[in-house]
Design a protein around this motif. Structure first.
Motif, PDB file in Angstrom:
ATOM      1  N   ASP A 112       0.383  27.351  -9.354  1.00  0.00           N
ATOM      2  CA  ASP A 112      -0.747  27.493  -8.439  1.00  0.00           C
ATOM      3  C   ASP A 112      -0.277  27.848  -7.032  1.00  0.00           C
ATOM      4  O   ASP A 112      -1.001  28.476  -6.265  1.00  0.00           O
ATOM      5  CB  ASP A 112      -1.562  26.196  -8.414  1.00  0.00           C
ATOM      6  N   SER A 113       0.943  27.427  -6.674  1.00  0.00           N
ATOM      7  CA  SER A 113       1.495  27.719  -5.351  1.00  0.00           C
ATOM      8  C   SER A 113       2.090  29.123  -5.291  1.00  0.00           C
ATOM      9  O   SER A 113       1.973  29.806  -4.265  1.00  0.00           O
ATOM     10  CB  SER A 113       2.579  26.693  -4.994  1.00  0.00           C
ATOM     11  N   VAL A 114       2.719  29.562  -6.385  1.00  0.00           N
ATOM     12  CA  VAL A 114       3.411  30.852  -6.401  1.00  0.00           C
ATOM     13  C   VAL A 114       2.497  31.988  -6.829  1.00  0.00           C
ATOM     14  O   VAL A 114       2.487  33.067  -6.230  1.00  0.00           O
ATOM     15  CB  VAL A 114       4.648  30.785  -7.325  1.00  0.00           C
ATOM     16  N   ASP A 115       1.702  31.757  -7.873  1.00  0.00           N
ATOM     17  CA  ASP A 115       0.829  32.813  -8.410  1.00  0.00           C
ATOM     18  C   ASP A 115      -0.470  32.190  -8.925  1.00  0.00           C
ATOM     19  O   ASP A 115      -0.672  32.019 -10.128  1.00  0.00           O
ATOM     20  CB  ASP A 115       1.539  33.557  -9.537  1.00  0.00           C
ATOM     21  N   PRO A 116      -1.387  31.829  -8.015  1.00  0.00           N
ATOM     22  CA  PRO A 116      -2.624  31.152  -8.431  1.00  0.00           C
ATOM     23  C   PRO A 116      -3.493  32.006  -9.355  1.00  0.00           C
ATOM     24  O   PRO A 116      -4.178  31.476 -10.221  1.00  0.00           O
ATOM     25  CB  PRO A 116      -3.336  30.851  -7.106  1.00  0.00           C
ATOM     26  N   LEU A 163       0.833  -1.206   0.000  1.00  0.00           N
ATOM     27  CA  LEU A 163       0.000   0.000   0.000  1.00  0.00           C
ATOM     28  C   LEU A 163       0.866   1.254   0.000  1.00  0.00           C
ATOM     29  O   LEU A 163       0.647   2.185  -0.795  1.00  0.00           O
ATOM     30  CB  LEU A 163      -0.924  -0.003   1.219  1.00  0.00           C
ATOM     31  N   LEU A 164       1.880   1.295   0.871  1.00  0.00           N
ATOM     32  CA  LEU A 164       2.745   2.476   0.961  1.00  0.00           C
ATOM     33  C   LEU A 164       3.525   2.681  -0.337  1.00  0.00           C
ATOM     34  O   LEU A 164       3.688   3.820  -0.804  1.00  0.00           O
ATOM     35  CB  LEU A 164       3.708   2.329   2.140  1.00  0.00           C
ATOM     36  N   GLY A 165       4.009   1.582  -0.920  1.00  0.00           N
ATOM     37  CA  GLY A 165       4.717   1.686  -2.187  1.00  0.00           C
ATOM     38  C   GLY A 165       3.821   2.176  -3.308  1.00  0.00           C
ATOM     39  O   GLY A 165       4.239   2.986  -4.146  1.00  0.00           O
ATOM     40  N   SER A 166       2.577   1.715  -3.319  1.00  0.00           N
ATOM     41  CA  SER A 166       1.628   2.151  -4.345  1.00  0.00           C
ATOM     42  C   SER A 166       1.293   3.631  -4.198  1.00  0.00           C
ATOM     43  O   SER A 166       1.238   4.369  -5.188  1.00  0.00           O
ATOM     44  CB  SER A 166       0.342   1.315  -4.257  1.00  0.00           C
ATOM     45  N   ILE A 167       1.084   4.073  -2.964  1.00  0.00           N
ATOM     46  CA  ILE A 167       0.791   5.481  -2.716  1.00  0.00           C
ATOM     47  C   ILE A 167       1.968   6.359  -3.141  1.00  0.00           C
ATOM     48  O   ILE A 167       1.794   7.415  -3.766  1.00  0.00           O
ATOM     49  CB  ILE A 167       0.444   5.708  -1.229  1.00  0.00           C
ATOM     50  N   SER A 168       3.171   5.918  -2.814  1.00  0.00           N
ATOM     51  CA  SER A 168       4.370   6.675  -3.208  1.00  0.00           C
ATOM     52  C   SER A 168       4.487   6.765  -4.724  1.00  0.00           C
ATOM     53  O   SER A 168       4.778   7.833  -5.280  1.00  0.00           O
ATOM     54  CB  SER A 168       5.616   6.011  -2.611  1.00  0.00           C
ATOM     55  N   THR A 169       4.239   5.660  -5.406  1.00  0.00           N
ATOM     56  CA  THR A 169       4.329   5.638  -6.873  1.00  0.00           C
ATOM     57  C   THR A 169       3.296   6.557  -7.511  1.00  0.00           C
ATOM     58  O   THR A 169       3.608   7.346  -8.412  1.00  0.00           O
ATOM     59  CB  THR A 169       4.134   4.199  -7.392  1.00  0.00           C
ATOM     60  N   VAL A 170       2.046   6.472  -7.039  1.00  0.00           N
ATOM     61  CA  VAL A 170       0.983   7.323  -7.578  1.00  0.00           C
ATOM     62  C   VAL A 170       1.293   8.799  -7.317  1.00  0.00           C
ATOM     63  O   VAL A 170       1.110   9.662  -8.197  1.00  0.00           O
ATOM     64  CB  VAL A 170      -0.374   6.939  -6.955  1.00  0.00           C
ATOM     65  N   SER A 171       1.773   9.114  -6.125  1.00  0.00           N
ATOM     66  CA  SER A 171       2.071  10.500  -5.772  1.00  0.00           C
ATOM     67  C   SER A 171       3.182  11.076  -6.642  1.00  0.00           C
ATOM     68  O   SER A 171       3.083  12.216  -7.131  1.00  0.00           O
ATOM     69  CB  SER A 171       2.471  10.601  -4.293  1.00  0.00           C
ATOM     70  N   LEU A 172       4.248  10.299  -6.855  1.00  0.00           N
ATOM     71  CA  LEU A 172       5.358  10.776  -7.670  1.00  0.00           C
ATOM     72  C   LEU A 172       4.938  10.924  -9.131  1.00  0.00           C
ATOM     73  O   LEU A 172       5.362  11.879  -9.807  1.00  0.00           O
ATOM     74  CB  LEU A 172       6.546   9.827  -7.544  1.00  0.00           C
ATOM     75  N   ALA A 173       4.114  10.004  -9.614  1.00  0.00           N
ATOM     76  CA  ALA A 173       3.622  10.119 -10.986  1.00  0.00           C
ATOM     77  C   ALA A 173       2.753  11.367 -11.136  1.00  0.00           C
ATOM     78  O   ALA A 173       2.853  12.098 -12.136  1.00  0.00           O
ATOM     79  CB  ALA A 173       2.829   8.866 -11.367  1.00  0.00           C
ATOM     80  N   TRP A 174       1.906  11.634 -10.152  1.00  0.00           N
ATOM     81  CA  TRP A 174       1.072  12.837 -10.188  1.00  0.00           C
ATOM     82  C   TRP A 174       1.937  14.094 -10.153  1.00  0.00           C
ATOM     83  O   TRP A 174       1.676  15.057 -10.897  1.00  0.00           O
ATOM     84  CB  TRP A 174       0.108  12.829  -9.002  1.00  0.00           C
ATOM     85  N   LEU A 175       2.973  14.106  -9.311  1.00  0.00           N
ATOM     86  CA  LEU A 175       3.871  15.263  -9.247  1.00  0.00           C
ATOM     87  C   LEU A 175       4.550  15.509 -10.592  1.00  0.00           C
ATOM     88  O   LEU A 175       4.714  16.659 -11.016  1.00  0.00           O
ATOM     89  CB  LEU A 175       4.930  15.046  -8.165  1.00  0.00           C
ATOM     90  N   ALA A 176       4.964  14.435 -11.251  1.00  0.00           N
ATOM     91  CA  ALA A 176       5.632  14.575 -12.543  1.00  0.00           C
ATOM     92  C   ALA A 176       4.696  15.189 -13.583  1.00  0.00           C
ATOM     93  O   ALA A 176       5.115  16.031 -14.384  1.00  0.00           O
ATOM     94  CB  ALA A 176       6.129  13.214 -13.024  1.00  0.00           C
ATOM     95  N   VAL A 177       3.432  14.801 -13.554  1.00  0.00           N
ATOM     96  CA  VAL A 177       2.468  15.297 -14.533  1.00  0.00           C
ATOM     97  C   VAL A 177       2.025  16.728 -14.217  1.00  0.00           C
ATOM     98  O   VAL A 177       1.908  17.582 -15.103  1.00  0.00           O
ATOM     99  CB  VAL A 177       1.240  14.362 -14.596  1.00  0.00           C
ATOM    100  N   MET A 178       1.806  17.010 -12.937  1.00  0.00           N
ATOM    101  CA  MET A 178       1.211  18.289 -12.535  1.00  0.00           C
ATOM    102  C   MET A 178       2.228  19.295 -12.011  1.00  0.00           C
ATOM    103  O   MET A 178       1.832  20.358 -11.510  1.00  0.00           O
ATOM    104  CB  MET A 178       0.155  18.032 -11.441  1.00  0.00           C
ATOM    105  N   TYR A 179       3.519  19.023 -12.148  1.00  0.00           N
ATOM    106  CA  TYR A 179       4.540  19.832 -11.483  1.00  0.00           C
ATOM    107  C   TYR A 179       4.445  21.310 -11.856  1.00  0.00           C
ATOM    108  O   TYR A 179       4.396  22.187 -10.998  1.00  0.00           O
ATOM    109  CB  TYR A 179       5.933  19.283 -11.811  1.00  0.00           C
ATOM    110  N   ARG A 180       4.429  21.613 -13.140  1.00  0.00           N
ATOM    111  CA  ARG A 180       4.417  23.018 -13.568  1.00  0.00           C
ATOM    112  C   ARG A 180       3.161  23.745 -13.099  1.00  0.00           C
ATOM    113  O   ARG A 180       3.226  24.879 -12.596  1.00  0.00           O
ATOM    114  CB  ARG A 180       4.530  23.096 -15.087  1.00  0.00           C
ATOM    115  N   ALA A 181       2.016  23.103 -13.272  1.00  0.00           N
ATOM    116  CA  ALA A 181       0.762  23.728 -12.831  1.00  0.00           C
ATOM    117  C   ALA A 181       0.749  23.909 -11.315  1.00  0.00           C
ATOM    118  O   ALA A 181       0.260  24.923 -10.804  1.00  0.00           O
ATOM    119  CB  ALA A 181      -0.427  22.880 -13.276  1.00  0.00           C
ATOM    120  N   LEU A 182       1.306  22.940 -10.599  1.00  0.00           N
ATOM    121  CA  LEU A 182       1.329  23.015  -9.136  1.00  0.00           C
ATOM    122  C   LEU A 182       2.235  24.147  -8.661  1.00  0.00           C
ATOM    123  O   LEU A 182       1.893  24.870  -7.713  1.00  0.00           O
ATOM    124  CB  LEU A 182       1.798  21.679  -8.562  1.00  0.00           C
ATOM    125  N   VAL A 183       3.393  24.308  -9.309  1.00  0.00           N
ATOM    126  CA  VAL A 183       4.304  25.405  -8.947  1.00  0.00           C
ATOM    127  C   VAL A 183       3.613  26.743  -9.191  1.00  0.00           C
ATOM    128  O   VAL A 183       3.645  27.645  -8.344  1.00  0.00           O
ATOM    129  CB  VAL A 183       5.620  25.311  -9.746  1.00  0.00           C
TER     130      VAL A 183
END
Length: 282
Positions: free
Chosen positions: A164-168, A142-162
């Motif tokens: 949204d965090s700096v200048d929403p 479960l922990l490995g799956s959550i880590s994998t999903v989270s890192l994959a999401w970060l890779a896809v959404m990284y630019r939008a997330l940055v």
């Protein structure tokens, strides 16, 4: 000396599983915590971690200490509270942090009550503070799956997330992904807190997410520097906490969080990016 540092992990399987689970959490949770701090939502992570409790308690009432039942219950409760808090803040004069605080208090009290209806004090302590030394293969998966999903999401959404965090506001003007970014971010926060709950309990799950992220702010300024430092702090805290708890006969979960807290205090004093000693020299 080498035997003191690696002996417990080489000799005991439960120590290796605990370390593996903490490594999985340390890779995914601190980057999420970093974006929480950048968005000034640090206390939101704490509130959501407590909001998981009634769902986990409901799973406990149905199936006892069952990993699937408690995980699904915690995930459902965390997502529900996060969405309700957002809905309340958008339809009333109440701000999101205030609505989260209200839901968090109700959730914490309700969860403790639910566990008390069927379980013992030991069960309550297990849910509140976790049992990282009791992680089995299912929990590690479960922990490995959550880590994998989270890192994959970060890779896809990284630019939008940055953005949204700096200048929403800028993101809302140039893209329609602002709402998707925010809602999916909340979902990933809940997912990591549910994973942390399995090892550290609902009260301490947020510790490995936020403390390394906050500590990293004293060592780097750019997001590209903050991310690896926060992960490194979490990894070292997990290893050192498990080692100290083994030799000192201490509870592992709190010791891991205290190790992270110790690194935070050291960084607060000597960190080159705003540490107290550097500010006095300047």
């Amino acid at each position: 000396m080498l035997d003191l540092l690696v002996g417990p992990f080489a000799e005991f399987g439960f120590m290796r599983r605990a370390l593996a689970g903490c490594v999985a959490l340390s890779v995914s949770a601190p980057p999420i915590g970093l974006f929480l701090t950048l968005r000034r939502m640090s206390l939101m992570g704490d509130a959501i971690s407590h909001a998981i409790l009634p769902g986990a308690a409901a799973g406990f009432l149905v199936s006892g200490l069952s990993l699937p039942a408690m995980t699904l219950g915690g995930l459902a409760a965390g997502l529900t509270v996060a969405l309700l808090a957002g809905l309340v803040s958008r339809t009333t004069l109440l701000k999101e942090d205030a609505s989260l605080a209200a839901f968090y208090l109700v959730s914490l009290a309700g969860g403790v009550l639910l566990v008390s209806l069927r379980g013992s004090n030991v069960d309550l302590l297990h849910i509140l503070f976790g049992s990282v030394l009791a992680l089995d293969d299912a929990a590690l998966f479960l922990l490995g799956s959550i880590s994998t999903v989270s890192l994959a999401w970060l890779a896809v959404m990284y630019r939008a997330l940055v953005l949204d965090s700096v200048d929403p506001l800028f993101l809302r003007l140039v893209s329609r992904t602002s709402s998707v970014t925010h809602l999916s971010f909340l979902a990933v926060v809940v997912l990591n807190l549910v994973g942390g709950f399995q090892a550290l309990g609902t009260l301490l799950a947020v510790g490995l997410m936020l403390l390394p992220a906050i500590t990293a702010r004293f060592w780097a300024r750019s997001i590209n520097g903050l991310l690896p430092i926060s992960v490194g702090v979490a990894l070292f805290s997990s290893y050192a906490g498990l080692l100290v708890s083994y030799y000192g006969g201490l509870p592992s979960g709190p010791t891991i969080i205290l190790a992270a807290g110790t690194l935070y205090i050291i960084s607060l004093l000597v960190g080159p990016k705003g540490g107290l000693l550097w500010r006095k020299r300047g």
